[in-house]
Design an enzyme around this catalytic site. Structure first.
Site, PDB file in Angstrom:
ATOM      1  N   ASP A  22     -37.630   1.483 -10.585  1.00 14.41           N
ATOM      2  CA  ASP A  22     -38.517   0.575  -9.865  1.00 14.41           C
ATOM      3  C   ASP A  22     -39.382   1.290  -8.823  1.00 14.41           C
ATOM      4  O   ASP A  22     -39.800   0.686  -7.839  1.00 14.41           O
ATOM      5  CB  ASP A  22     -37.713  -0.562  -9.204  1.00 14.41           C
ATOM      6  CG  ASP A  22     -38.598  -1.769  -8.890  1.00 14.41           C
ATOM      7  OD1 ASP A  22     -39.577  -1.982  -9.633  1.00 14.41           O
ATOM      8  OD2 ASP A  22     -38.337  -2.473  -7.902  1.00 14.41           O
ATOM      9  N   LYS A  59     -43.078   4.231 -12.081  1.00 13.53           N
ATOM     10  CA  LYS A  59     -43.459   5.236 -13.086  1.00 13.53           C
ATOM     11  C   LYS A  59     -44.276   4.614 -14.217  1.00 13.53           C
ATOM     12  O   LYS A  59     -45.352   5.105 -14.569  1.00 13.53           O
ATOM     13  CB  LYS A  59     -42.197   5.906 -13.656  1.00 13.53           C
ATOM     14  CG  LYS A  59     -41.399   6.699 -12.629  1.00 13.53           C
ATOM     15  CD  LYS A  59     -40.216   7.423 -13.234  1.00 13.53           C
ATOM     16  CE  LYS A  59     -39.146   6.506 -13.770  1.00 13.53           C
ATOM     17  NZ  LYS A  59     -38.531   5.656 -12.722  1.00 13.53           N
ATOM     18  N   THR A  60     -43.749   3.531 -14.789  1.00 18.96           N
ATOM     19  CA  THR A  60     -44.420   2.895 -15.928  1.00 18.96           C
ATOM     20  C   THR A  60     -45.753   2.280 -15.507  1.00 18.96           C
ATOM     21  O   THR A  60     -46.747   2.351 -16.240  1.00 18.96           O
ATOM     22  CB  THR A  60     -43.504   1.821 -16.547  1.00 18.96           C
ATOM     23  OG1 THR A  60     -42.246   2.441 -16.878  1.00 18.96           O
ATOM     24  CG2 THR A  60     -44.101   1.216 -17.802  1.00 18.96           C
ATOM     25  N   HIS A 107     -33.152   4.281 -14.257  1.00 19.46           N
ATOM     26  CA  HIS A 107     -31.839   3.716 -13.925  1.00 19.46           C
ATOM     27  C   HIS A 107     -30.741   4.719 -14.249  1.00 19.46           C
ATOM     28  O   HIS A 107     -30.787   5.402 -15.269  1.00 19.46           O
ATOM     29  CB  HIS A 107     -31.621   2.415 -14.713  1.00 19.46           C
ATOM     30  CG  HIS A 107     -30.507   1.570 -14.174  1.00 19.46           C
ATOM     31  ND1 HIS A 107     -29.183   1.923 -14.295  1.00 19.46           N
ATOM     32  CD2 HIS A 107     -30.525   0.383 -13.517  1.00 19.46           C
ATOM     33  CE1 HIS A 107     -28.429   0.992 -13.740  1.00 19.46           C
ATOM     34  NE2 HIS A 107     -29.218   0.045 -13.251  1.00 19.46           N
TER      35      HIS A 107
END
Length: 369
Positions: free
Chosen positions: A21, A24-25, A72
């Site tokens: 979170d 990155k994406t 994660h």
């Protein structure tokens, strides 16, 4: 001035790293216009679970392949399957949280794998004031001391407000001039990170070609195991290719093999070019701040190429290994693998799972010691 067609194109892969979170994406989507979270569960939960792949064109006209890794801690094994092919890494840290556990673990992994080029992106700057941003940047500088990211730029970015993205693109462009070219004359090897089927085409594998070249029509073998097929077609960045070279993200359509006979972690290479092994002679180094001494014959998790294997670490020159120490060892594997001398690997503790160190393969087909 170089004229188009008068120089050989250098192939390279850019990868992300960092805590869950931290954006990155979202950063990759802002840079490329493409969503790398392809699974419904990823889109529903708003987190990356699997590796994401895309590409974009840099200001110089070079095309960059991109690997987006999950942040994660439960998906570190997926992250490890992606970083094997990275030339340039973007360590992503969110301005509203700063350095977090997976920031550090990902940095440790990159350092152990010998990645040399990269920089830091400070995301979500629109959520903090100038003072907090400066404090977070100082904390980041402290954490990357004595790593390959020391003295690299920290670029403040807001992917939502389109701030700092041009600087990110320019920085990647500049670093492409510094990365070493991969060896296209070496034996071709494609560690597989994804296997699927397409109706009418059959089995497709994807991965980063880490050495050599493949061409359409080549007879290949899937290691470990005696599984052979022929390259029916190749793609790079969604475009058909007759030949692929080291440093490219490759999709390979293999005739003669079913999806069920191939797994992530397998390696595509020429027939009879590698030999399956249940042991590896290695030089291993532990991280300095792990909370455990590793005793002889400890059960650990090995990550090599895109494969995860349980194994025992047999220390050859001491009875136990303390944080920060190095040793020669033999890894006794619980399933077979293939490797070459010089391949890098990561070790994580069996349970609870955390990264303990890494090293280099000295002998891929040793005698029992």
């Amino acid at each position: 001035m170089k004229l188009k067609g008068c120089f050989k194109m250098k192939h390279f892969i850019v990868g992300t790293a960092g805590h869950i979170d931290h954006g990155k994406t979202t950063l990759i989507k802002a840079l490329t216009g493409r969503e790398t979270d392809r699974l419904k569960e990823e889109q529903k939960r708003g987190i990356s679970i699997e590796l994401g792949f895309t590409y974009f064109d840099l200001p110089s006209g070079k095309r960059a392949g991109i690997i987006d890794v999950p942040g994660h801690e439960k998906f570190v094994k997926n992250m490890l399957a992606g970083v094997i092919g990275i030339d340039i890494v973007i360590l992503v840290v969110a301005a509203d949280e700063g350095v977090m556990p997976q920031t550090k673990e990902h940095l440790d992994i990159l350092q152990l794998l010998g990645i040399k080029k990269g920089f830091i992106v400070l995301t979500k700057i629109d959520l903090v004031d100038e003072e907090l941003m400066e404090l977070v940047m100082e904390d980041i500088k402290e954490h990357v001391k004595n790593t390959f990211l020391e003295n690299t730029p920290i670029i403040p970015v807001s992917s939502i407000k389109n701030i700092g993205l041009d600087e990110v693109r320019d920085n990647i462009d500049n670093l492409t001039e510094e990365i070493e070219e991969r060896n296209v004359k070496d034996m071709p090897r494609l560690p597989i990170d994804r296997v699927f089927t397409i109706s009418g085409f059959g089995t497709i594998v994807t991965g980063t070609l880490i050495s050599g070249t493949f061409k359409v029509g080549d007879e290949v073998e899937i290691f470990p195991g005696n599984k052979r097929g022929r390259i029916r077609s190749l793609q790079v960045h969604d475009e058909a290719a007759d030949i692929v070279e080291a440093g490219q993200r490759v999709a390979m359509n293999i005739a003669g093999l079913k999806k069920s006979s191939i797994d992530r972690g397998n390696v595509v290479a020429p027939i009879d070019s590698m030999k399956d092994t249940m042991m590896l002679d290695v030089k291993v180094k532990l991280l300095e701040d792990i909370p455990k001494i590793i005793e002889n014959r400890s059960r650990v998790r090995l990550y090599i190429g895109t494969q995860e294997i349980l194994c025992r670490i047999v220390l050859l020159d001491k009875e136990e290994l303390s944080p920060g120490e190095s040793a020669y060892a033999q890894l006794r594997l619980e399933e077979s693998t293939v490797a070459k001398r010089g391949d890098k690997f990561i070790l994580r503790f069996y349970s609870p799972m955390f990264t303990i160190g890494g090293g280099e393969v000295l002998e891929p087909n040793p005698n029992k010691k």
